[in-house]
Write a protein that holds these residues in place. Structure first.
Motif, mmCIF file in Angstrom:
data_model
loop_
_atom_site.group_PDB
_atom_site.id
_atom_site.type_symbol
_atom_site.label_atom_id
_atom_site.label_comp_id
_atom_site.label_asym_id
_atom_site.label_seq_id
_atom_site.Cartn_x
_atom_site.Cartn_y
_atom_site.Cartn_z
ATOM 1 N N GLN A 100 44.555 44.497 52.640
ATOM 2 C CA GLN A 100 43.513 43.734 53.655
ATOM 3 C C GLN A 100 42.037 43.544 52.116
ATOM 4 O O GLN A 100 41.526 42.623 52.139
ATOM 5 C CB GLN A 100 42.705 43.716 54.372
ATOM 6 C CG GLN A 100 41.532 42.917 54.865
ATOM 7 C CD GLN A 100 41.035 43.802 56.601
ATOM 8 O OE1 GLN A 100 40.512 45.362 57.052
ATOM 9 N NE2 GLN A 100 40.263 42.823 57.746
ATOM 10 N N THR A 101 42.045 44.514 51.148
ATOM 11 C CA THR A 101 40.919 44.726 50.261
ATOM 12 C C THR A 101 41.572 43.973 49.507
ATOM 13 O O THR A 101 40.655 42.450 48.923
ATOM 14 C CB THR A 101 40.989 45.951 49.954
ATOM 15 O OG1 THR A 101 40.415 46.761 50.498
ATOM 16 C CG2 THR A 101 39.549 45.898 48.857
ATOM 17 N N TYR A 137 41.618 38.076 45.840
ATOM 18 C CA TYR A 137 42.525 36.940 45.288
ATOM 19 C C TYR A 137 41.138 36.026 46.148
ATOM 20 O O TYR A 137 41.058 35.486 45.208
ATOM 21 C CB TYR A 137 43.378 37.569 45.430
ATOM 22 C CG TYR A 137 44.676 38.084 45.359
ATOM 23 C CD1 TYR A 137 45.078 37.934 43.919
ATOM 24 C CD2 TYR A 137 44.884 39.111 45.239
ATOM 25 C CE1 TYR A 137 45.435 38.249 42.870
ATOM 26 C CE2 TYR A 137 45.686 39.568 44.288
ATOM 27 C CZ TYR A 137 46.388 39.548 43.479
ATOM 28 O OH TYR A 137 47.052 40.439 42.450
ATOM 29 N N ARG A 138 41.231 35.856 47.391
ATOM 30 C CA ARG A 138 40.456 34.462 48.516
ATOM 31 C C ARG A 138 39.302 34.888 46.869
ATOM 32 O O ARG A 138 38.930 33.507 47.156
ATOM 33 C CB ARG A 138 40.617 35.054 49.570
ATOM 34 C CG ARG A 138 40.116 33.068 50.096
ATOM 35 C CD ARG A 138 40.130 33.946 51.808
ATOM 36 N NE ARG A 138 41.293 33.930 52.308
ATOM 37 C CZ ARG A 138 41.331 35.525 52.793
ATOM 38 N NH1 ARG A 138 40.675 36.107 52.979
ATOM 39 N NH2 ARG A 138 42.629 35.300 52.990
ATOM 40 N N ARG A 139 38.053 35.458 47.177
ATOM 41 C CA ARG A 139 37.060 35.031 46.298
ATOM 42 C C ARG A 139 37.342 35.056 44.577
ATOM 43 O O ARG A 139 36.274 33.753 44.111
ATOM 44 C CB ARG A 139 36.462 36.512 46.803
ATOM 45 C CG ARG A 139 34.928 36.607 45.892
ATOM 46 C CD ARG A 139 34.450 37.187 46.172
ATOM 47 N NE ARG A 139 33.186 37.582 45.667
ATOM 48 C CZ ARG A 139 32.618 38.568 44.930
ATOM 49 N NH1 ARG A 139 33.340 39.656 44.190
ATOM 50 N NH2 ARG A 139 31.500 37.912 44.119
ATOM 51 N N ALA A 140 38.212 35.185 43.787
ATOM 52 C CA ALA A 140 38.770 34.851 43.132
ATOM 53 C C ALA A 140 38.885 33.758 42.934
ATOM 54 O O ALA A 140 37.938 32.656 42.218
ATOM 55 C CB ALA A 140 39.518 35.419 42.327
ATOM 56 N N ALA A 141 39.633 32.850 43.899
ATOM 57 C CA ALA A 141 40.395 31.956 44.009
ATOM 58 C C ALA A 141 38.026 30.735 44.365
ATOM 59 O O ALA A 141 38.344 29.714 43.045
ATOM 60 C CB ALA A 141 41.478 31.385 44.195
ATOM 61 N N GLU A 142 37.988 31.304 45.048
ATOM 62 C CA GLU A 142 36.659 30.373 45.349
ATOM 63 C C GLU A 142 35.627 30.257 44.525
ATOM 64 O O GLU A 142 35.137 28.994 44.351
ATOM 65 C CB GLU A 142 36.582 30.914 46.953
ATOM 66 C CG GLU A 142 37.174 30.373 48.376
ATOM 67 C CD GLU A 142 37.360 31.053 49.321
ATOM 68 O OE1 GLU A 142 36.032 31.709 48.955
ATOM 69 O OE2 GLU A 142 38.134 30.670 50.211
ATOM 70 N N ARG A 193 35.644 31.287 41.289
ATOM 71 C CA ARG A 193 36.952 30.563 39.814
ATOM 72 C C ARG A 193 36.110 32.669 39.019
ATOM 73 O O ARG A 193 35.561 32.458 37.522
ATOM 74 C CB ARG A 193 35.794 29.803 39.212
ATOM 75 C CG ARG A 193 36.161 29.010 40.140
ATOM 76 C CD ARG A 193 35.630 27.147 39.122
ATOM 77 N NE ARG A 193 36.813 25.785 39.682
ATOM 78 C CZ ARG A 193 37.664 25.581 39.472
ATOM 79 N NH1 ARG A 193 38.446 26.240 38.974
ATOM 80 N NH2 ARG A 193 38.048 24.396 40.642
ATOM 81 N N LEU A 194 36.387 33.250 39.678
ATOM 82 C CA LEU A 194 36.266 34.722 38.979
ATOM 83 C C LEU A 194 37.314 34.951 38.567
ATOM 84 O O LEU A 194 39.081 34.609 38.914
ATOM 85 C CB LEU A 194 35.685 36.073 40.254
ATOM 86 C CG LEU A 194 34.516 35.070 40.731
ATOM 87 C CD1 LEU A 194 33.795 35.965 41.788
ATOM 88 C CD2 LEU A 194 33.045 35.635 39.157
ATOM 89 N N SER A 195 37.712 35.999 38.260
ATOM 90 C CA SER A 195 38.692 36.629 37.468
ATOM 91 C C SER A 195 38.698 37.919 38.338
ATOM 92 O O SER A 195 37.778 38.147 39.506
ATOM 93 C CB SER A 195 38.518 37.250 36.237
ATOM 94 O OG SER A 195 37.214 38.504 35.657
ATOM 95 N N LEU A 196 39.876 38.271 38.523
ATOM 96 C CA LEU A 196 40.408 39.396 39.852
ATOM 97 C C LEU A 196 39.677 40.950 39.719
ATOM 98 O O LEU A 196 38.589 41.408 40.368
ATOM 99 C CB LEU A 196 42.027 39.933 39.865
ATOM 100 C CG LEU A 196 42.525 40.754 41.420
ATOM 101 C CD1 LEU A 196 41.885 40.542 42.271
ATOM 102 C CD2 LEU A 196 43.710 40.790 40.790
ATOM 103 N N ALA A 197 39.394 40.698 37.938
ATOM 104 C CA ALA A 197 38.780 42.287 38.473
ATOM 105 C C ALA A 197 37.066 41.892 38.320
ATOM 106 O O ALA A 197 36.388 42.673 38.429
ATOM 107 C CB ALA A 197 38.606 42.322 36.133
ATOM 108 N N GLU A 198 36.375 40.814 37.956
ATOM 109 C CA GLU A 198 34.986 40.058 38.729
ATOM 110 C C GLU A 198 35.027 40.483 40.106
ATOM 111 O O GLU A 198 34.099 41.003 40.501
ATOM 112 C CB GLU A 198 34.270 39.370 38.411
ATOM 113 C CG GLU A 198 34.403 39.209 36.604
ATOM 114 C CD GLU A 198 34.333 37.637 35.683
ATOM 115 O OE1 GLU A 198 33.574 37.478 35.054
ATOM 116 O OE2 GLU A 198 34.204 36.859 36.559
#
Length: 443
Positions: A380-381, A386-391, A393-398
């Motif tokens: 879930q985390t 991944y959803r936040r990174a896409a929405e 425009r962040l890297s997954l690390a961010e």
């Protein structure tokens, strides 16, 4: 299309024509008649001199047009052939050509010989294809690419893993051909209704001699109305063609310019499009898929022939005359095109790396985070990240900052191929061991 001088190369091969062209088929019927006459002379049913003269028909130029005209005139499947052959023989031998046989004795046995010729070519080609795939699997044992599920980018796999999976399936196709050989290569000689009544007590010795001369197994009982042998072979052949289509379909998809991971090398003078010069159409790939569709359709039609009425039923049996050659042309052409496809297969590791980088290693990261958070919480985390990174425009690390540990963040850049390379090794080892005891020739 099979006989088209313009398009025939996409639907047939010179070798498939050598089996099924009309001259070849009529010649094969005559060869069966010669074997029958020789077997009858062997057990004293006809004069030896008659059999010797009938055997000389093998050297004759057969007048196909005359046979065709006589067939149309008589309205009978093989009476035209009989009349023409009798005209080529002396009065001593003419009465003994086709002696006591029925149409199905000749056409069924000839079709078994066609099955044998087709099976031998398919066996040869599948072994060549398997060998090439095994070599590619070894070469690309650790070449990373994105695995895909539901058409979407997934976790990393080795390219060799994909190719080993193809080779493993080809191995099962070869096993099916190997398993069916003894069932399929069985002669047919039953006379009018299968009881060999014309020959009295000599019927079974004659059938034994006839099958032996043709290198075929002798059946326990006549199989005029039991058509499962051809349907069984057709199913195995259509499955093999579908394996080839699976390979071709992957190359077709991965050749798209926006993916560009695999491609088929075009011939120097090949034109992709006369209106879009940039295009490189996957001609072989799409044709293999089409041929496999035809093979599956032909196999289904041959299954219809299993529903047979009484001891002979032309409604079902004669269906095979059209369907069986088409199936064999389709399968052999698919195999030929697949060999060419693999010979010219282009692999672009840079495109694979580029596409793989679009999806950071979610499965490997999920495994690491599950040790700390538990699998369901970690899933879930990560899904939220991944959803936040896409929405945003962040890297997954961010997106995981403050959520993942430093070790987990470092793992994002890792390409974990799992047990893929080891599975490649297992497939290659098993195939090579099997091939050591496997005959090179099918028949």
């Amino acid at each position: 299309m099979i006989d088209s001088r313009i398009f025939g190369h996409l639907w047939s091969t010179p070798e498939s024509h050598s089996i099924f062209d009309e001259d070849a088929r009529v010649r094969r019927w005559v060869d069966v008649l010669i074997a029958l006459a020789q077997s009858q002379a062997e057990i004293g049913l006809i004069p030896t001199k008659a059999a010797e003269e009938i055997a000389e028909l093998a050297q004759c130029d057969l007048p196909i047009e005359s046979i065709a005209e006589a067939t149309r005139t008589t309205g009978h499947s093989t009476l035209g052939l009989i009349q023409v052959l009798q005209g080529l023989l002396s009065p001593v031998a003419a009465p003994f050509v086709y002696y006591g046989a029925t149409v199905q004795d000749i056409t069924d046995t000839s079709q078994v010989l066609e099955l044998a010729a087709t099976g031998a070519l398919l066996w040869r080609d599948l072994r060549i294809i398997e060998d090439r795939l095994l070599g590619l699997a070894v070469t690309h044992r650790t070449t990373p690419m994105a695995g895909r599920t539901h058409g979407q980018l997934g976790s990393p796999i080795p390219l060799g893993f994909k190719m080993a999976s193809w080779a493993d399936q080809i191995g099962r196709d070869l096993s099916r051909l190997d398993d069916g050989r003894e069932r399929w290569l069985t002669g047919q000689f039953g006379g009018a209704v299968g009881t060999l009544g014309f020959f009295g007590g000599e019927g079974l010795p004659l059938r034994q001699a006839f099958c032996r001369r043709l290198g075929l197994a002798e059946p326990a009982i006549s199989w005029l109305s039991a058509r499962d042998r051809f349907s069984d072979f057709a199913s195995a052949a259509a499955i093999a063609a579908s394996t080839l289509a699976r390979i071709a379909n992957e190359v077709y998809g991965l050749q798209r310019r926006e993916i560009g991971e695999l491609g088929e090398r075009p011939a120097a003078r090949t034109v992709g499009s006369i209106t879009m010069p940039h295009k490189r159409n996957p001609e072989n790939s799409e044709q293999i898929v089409t041929l496999a569709q035809l093979a599956r359709a032909q196999s289904a039609l041959l299954t219809d022939a299993l529903v047979h009425e009484h001891e002979r039923d032309g409604r079902a049996w004669k269906l095979e005359w059209s369907v069986f050659p088409t199936l064999c042309h389709s399968v052999l052409t698919a195999a030929s095109l697949t060999k060419a496809l693999l010979d010219g297969l282009e692999v672009d590791p840079r495109a694979m790396a580029r596409n793989l980088a679009l999806v950071p290693a979610s499965e490997h990261l999920l495994s690491l985070m599950s040790e700390r958070l538990g699998k369901h919480v970690a899933q879930q985390t990560l899904q939220q990240a991944y959803r936040r990174a896409a929405e945003d425009r962040l890297s997954l690390a961010e997106a995981l900052e403050g959520v993942a540990t430093s070790d987990e963040l470092e793992a994002i850049a890792n390409v974990d191929l799992g047990s893929g390379p080891e599975m490649v090794d297992r497939v290659v080892a098993a195939a090579r061991m099997r091939r050591q005891s496997e005959p090179e020739d099918w028949r």
